[in-house]
Motif scaffolding. Structure first.
Motif, PDB file in Angstrom:
ATOM      1  N   HIS A 101       0.805  -1.217   0.000  1.00 33.94           N
ATOM      2  CA  HIS A 101       0.000   0.000   0.000  1.00 33.94           C
ATOM      3  C   HIS A 101       0.844   1.277   0.000  1.00 33.94           C
ATOM      4  CE1 HIS A 101      -3.184  -2.818   0.677  1.00 33.94           C
ATOM      5  NE2 HIS A 101      -2.660  -3.195   1.823  1.00 33.94           N
ATOM      6  N   HIS A 102       2.154   1.112  -0.142  1.00 31.58           N
ATOM      7  CA  HIS A 102       3.013   2.297  -0.216  1.00 31.58           C
ATOM      8  C   HIS A 102       2.764   3.023  -1.535  1.00 31.58           C
ATOM      9  CE1 HIS A 102       6.563   4.869  -0.277  1.00 31.58           C
ATOM     10  NE2 HIS A 102       6.752   4.559   0.996  1.00 31.58           N
ATOM     11  N   LEU A 103       2.664   4.346  -1.470  1.00 32.01           N
ATOM     12  CA  LEU A 103       2.300   5.133  -2.646  1.00 32.01           C
ATOM     13  C   LEU A 103       3.322   5.034  -3.775  1.00 32.01           C
ATOM     14  CD1 LEU A 103       0.958   8.372  -0.869  1.00 32.01           C
ATOM     15  CD2 LEU A 103      -0.361   6.489  -1.867  1.00 32.01           C
ATOM     16  N   GLU A 104       4.595   4.810  -3.443  1.00 35.50           N
ATOM     17  CA  GLU A 104       5.632   4.776  -4.478  1.00 35.50           C
ATOM     18  C   GLU A 104       5.846   3.388  -5.078  1.00 35.50           C
ATOM     19  OE1 GLU A 104       7.247   7.110  -5.994  1.00 35.50           O
ATOM     20  OE2 GLU A 104       6.444   8.765  -4.818  1.00 35.50           O
ATOM     21  N   LEU A 105       5.259   2.357  -4.471  1.00 34.20           N
ATOM     22  CA  LEU A 105       5.486   0.999  -4.973  1.00 34.20           C
ATOM     23  C   LEU A 105       4.989   0.835  -6.403  1.00 34.20           C
ATOM     24  CD1 LEU A 105       6.366  -1.942  -4.584  1.00 34.20           C
ATOM     25  CD2 LEU A 105       4.072  -2.411  -3.697  1.00 34.20           C
ATOM     26  N   ARG A 106       3.793   1.303  -6.659  1.00 31.85           N
ATOM     27  CA  ARG A 106       3.233   1.188  -8.006  1.00 31.85           C
ATOM     28  C   ARG A 106       4.077   1.955  -9.014  1.00 31.85           C
ATOM     29  NH1 ARG A 106      -2.968   2.892  -9.726  1.00 31.85           N
ATOM     30  NH2 ARG A 106      -2.779   2.471 -11.958  1.00 31.85           N
ATOM     31  N   ASN A 107       4.561   3.144  -8.640  1.00 29.53           N
ATOM     32  CA  ASN A 107       5.423   3.927  -9.526  1.00 29.53           C
ATOM     33  C   ASN A 107       6.711   3.176  -9.833  1.00 29.53           C
ATOM     34  OD1 ASN A 107       3.580   6.053  -9.509  1.00 29.53           O
ATOM     35  ND2 ASN A 107       4.550   7.064  -7.768  1.00 29.53           N
ATOM     36  N   LEU A 108       7.259   2.523  -8.812  1.00 22.39           N
ATOM     37  CA  LEU A 108       8.490   1.754  -8.991  1.00 22.39           C
ATOM     38  C   LEU A 108       8.277   0.609  -9.977  1.00 22.39           C
ATOM     39  CD1 LEU A 108      11.432   1.127  -8.042  1.00 22.39           C
ATOM     40  CD2 LEU A 108      10.404  -0.396  -6.345  1.00 22.39           C
ATOM     41  N   CYS A 109       7.220  -0.159  -9.762  1.00 23.24           N
ATOM     42  CA  CYS A 109       6.950  -1.316 -10.627  1.00 23.24           C
ATOM     43  C   CYS A 109       6.659  -0.886 -12.064  1.00 23.24           C
ATOM     44  CB  CYS A 109       5.775  -2.117 -10.062  1.00 23.24           C
ATOM     45  SG  CYS A 109       6.124  -2.938  -8.491  1.00 23.24           S
ATOM     46  N   GLU A 110       5.896   0.168 -12.218  1.00 24.24           N
ATOM     47  CA  GLU A 110       5.586   0.660 -13.564  1.00 24.24           C
ATOM     48  C   GLU A 110       6.838   1.157 -14.270  1.00 24.24           C
ATOM     49  OE1 GLU A 110       2.553   3.592 -12.961  1.00 24.24           O
ATOM     50  OE2 GLU A 110       0.914   2.110 -13.082  1.00 24.24           O
ATOM     51  N   CYS A 111       7.739   1.776 -13.526  1.00 27.97           N
ATOM     52  CA  CYS A 111       8.983   2.266 -14.109  1.00 27.97           C
ATOM     53  C   CYS A 111       9.853   1.107 -14.582  1.00 27.97           C
ATOM     54  CB  CYS A 111       9.746   3.126 -13.094  1.00 27.97           C
ATOM     55  SG  CYS A 111      11.152   3.998 -13.788  1.00 27.97           S
ATOM     56  N   PHE A 112       9.962   0.070 -13.766  1.00 27.33           N
ATOM     57  CA  PHE A 112      10.717  -1.112 -14.175  1.00 27.33           C
ATOM     58  C   PHE A 112      10.102  -1.728 -15.434  1.00 27.33           C
ATOM     59  CE2 PHE A 112      12.649  -1.660  -9.830  1.00 27.33           C
ATOM     60  CZ  PHE A 112      13.946  -1.552 -10.275  1.00 27.33           C
ATOM     61  N   GLU A 113       8.801  -1.794 -15.472  1.00 29.05           N
ATOM     62  CA  GLU A 113       8.131  -2.378 -16.631  1.00 29.05           C
ATOM     63  C   GLU A 113       8.420  -1.573 -17.898  1.00 29.05           C
ATOM     64  OE1 GLU A 113       4.208  -4.772 -16.786  1.00 29.05           O
ATOM     65  OE2 GLU A 113       3.635  -2.665 -16.938  1.00 29.05           O
ATOM     66  N   LYS A 114       8.408  -0.252 -17.800  1.00 27.03           N
ATOM     67  CA  LYS A 114       8.716   0.591 -18.953  1.00 27.03           C
ATOM     68  C   LYS A 114      10.149   0.363 -19.420  1.00 27.03           C
ATOM     69  CE  LYS A 114       5.529   4.300 -17.609  1.00 27.03           C
ATOM     70  NZ  LYS A 114       5.443   5.690 -17.061  1.00 27.03           N
ATOM     71  N   ILE A 115      11.064   0.216 -18.477  1.00 38.82           N
ATOM     72  CA  ILE A 115      12.466  -0.035 -18.821  1.00 38.82           C
ATOM     73  C   ILE A 115      12.610  -1.386 -19.515  1.00 38.82           C
ATOM     74  CG2 ILE A 115      14.736  -0.540 -17.827  1.00 38.82           C
ATOM     75  CD1 ILE A 115      14.126   1.623 -15.711  1.00 38.82           C
ATOM     76  N   PHE A 116      11.948  -2.410 -18.991  1.00 40.92           N
ATOM     77  CA  PHE A 116      12.037  -3.745 -19.576  1.00 40.92           C
ATOM     78  C   PHE A 116      11.411  -3.798 -20.970  1.00 40.92           C
ATOM     79  CE2 PHE A 116      12.208  -6.062 -15.214  1.00 40.92           C
ATOM     80  CZ  PHE A 116      13.546  -5.702 -15.107  1.00 40.92           C
ATOM     81  N   ARG A 117      10.455  -2.914 -21.233  1.00 38.94           N
ATOM     82  CA  ARG A 117       9.774  -2.928 -22.526  1.00 38.94           C
ATOM     83  C   ARG A 117      10.406  -1.985 -23.555  1.00 38.94           C
ATOM     84  NH1 ARG A 117       3.470  -3.085 -20.358  1.00 38.94           N
ATOM     85  NH2 ARG A 117       3.320  -5.369 -20.242  1.00 38.94           N
ATOM     86  N   LYS A 118      11.195  -1.049 -23.087  1.00 38.83           N
ATOM     87  CA  LYS A 118      11.770  -0.068 -24.000  1.00 38.83           C
ATOM     88  C   LYS A 118      12.760  -0.730 -24.954  1.00 38.83           C
ATOM     89  CE  LYS A 118      13.824   4.511 -24.238  1.00 38.83           C
ATOM     90  NZ  LYS A 118      14.236   5.721 -23.500  1.00 38.83           N
TER      91      LYS A 118
END
Length: 235
Positions: A29-46
Motif C-alpha cells: 500500500h506504499h504510494l511509491e510501490l506502483r510507480n516503482l513497478c511501472e517504471c521497471f516495466e517501462k524499462i524492460f519494454r523499452k
C-alpha cells in the motif's frame, strides 16, 4: 550525439531515493510501490524486439526472455532464488498472460532481492541481449545505460520489501493491488454468497442477509466488486 542519460533512469533513481528514506519495510500500500513497478516495466519494454513471432502476430513481453534464461546459462549456475521465482510465476493460477507473469516476477524479485539477477544473466550473453533488445532504442541493450541501471538495482537491494506475492489476481490487467484478507467461518452448508464470473474472475455479486458471510466479509466483497468495476470502466 546520443545523450548519456535516459528519462526512465532519472525517474527510477528518484523513486529509489524516496523509498530508501523510509524507516519501515515497503508494503503493498506504499504510494511509491506502483510507480516503482511501472517504471521497471517501462524499462524492460523499452526497445524490446519481437523475435520468433511469425509476421508479428504474437507480441512478446519481457517475461518471454526472463523465462527463457535457464536455456542459455551453460557456463554459470543460476541463482536458486531466481529459479524458485521462475517456478512460482509459471505455476501461478492467478495470472494467465505474459504481462501478468512478468509483473508477478517483478514483485517476487523485489521481495527476494534478485531483480538484478535476470539482467546479469542476460547481459552476460551479448548475442542474447541483441536478440531481444535494440541497442539504439533500449536501456538494457545500451552499454552505458545498462551500467547505470545495474547500479540502481544495487541500491534496490538495500530496501526491504514486504509484499504479499499471493495477491496477484489482477496483475493481468493492472498494477493496482486489491485488498486481500483471509477469514475463518463457522462450518455451514450455505455461506449465502452469490458469485458471478467476469473475464475469468470470480466476483461476489451479492451476500444474503443474515448469512454467515454477511457478518464478517461484506465490506471486503464490496471492495473487490468496486475494483473489478473500475477495471472495466476506469473513467
Amino acid at each position: 550525439m546520443a545523450s548519456n542519460k535516459d528519462p526512465l533512469l532519472t525517474e527510477l533513481k528518484g523513486i529509489i531515493l524516496k523509498l530508501r528514506s523510509e524507516d519501515k519495510p515497503i508494503n503493498d500500500h506504499h504510494l511509491e510501490l506502483r510507480n516503482l513497478c511501472e517504471c521497471f516495466e517501462k524499462i524492460f519494454r523499452k526497445g524490446l524486439k519481437n523475435p520468433g513471432s511469425l509476421f508479428g502476430l504474437y507480441k512478446r513481453d519481457y517475461w518471454s526472455w526472463i523465462e527463457s534464461l535457464p536455456n542459455y546459462t551453460f557456463n554459470e549456475r543460476l541463482n536458486p532464488l531466481f529459479s524458485i521465482a521462475l517456478e512460482e510465476c509459471r505455476n501461478s493460477q492467478k495470472v494467465r498472460t505474459d504481462q501478468g507473469r512478468g509483473r508477478l516476477f517483478i514483485r517476487i524479485a523485489l521481495t527476494k532481492k534478485i531483480l538484478s539477477v535476470a539482467l546479469e544473466h542476460l547481459v552476460l550473453n551479448p548475442k542474447l541481449t541483441e536478440y531481444w533488445y535494440k541497442p539504439e532504442l533500449s536501456i538494457i541493450g545500451n552499454e552505458i545505460f545498462i551500467e547505470s541501471l545495474m547500479s540502481l538495482l544495487f541500491l534496490i537491494t538495500e530496501i526491504k520489501f514486504d509484499l504479499n506475492v499471493k495477491n496477484a489476481s489482477f496483475l493481468d490487467e493492472t498494477w493496482m493491488m486489491g485488498v486481500m484478507k483471509q477469514f475463518e467461518l463457522v462450518p455451514c452448508k450455505d455461506l449465502g454468497v452469490y458469485v458471478k464470473h467476469i473475464s475469468n474472475k470470480a466476483v461476489v455479486a451479492s451476500v444474503e442477509a443474515g448469512s454467515v458471510a454477511e457478518e464478517n466479509v461484506r465490506n471486503v466483497f464490496v471492495l473487490v466488486y468496486l475494483l473489478v468495476t473500475w477495471l472495466h470502466n476506469p473513467y
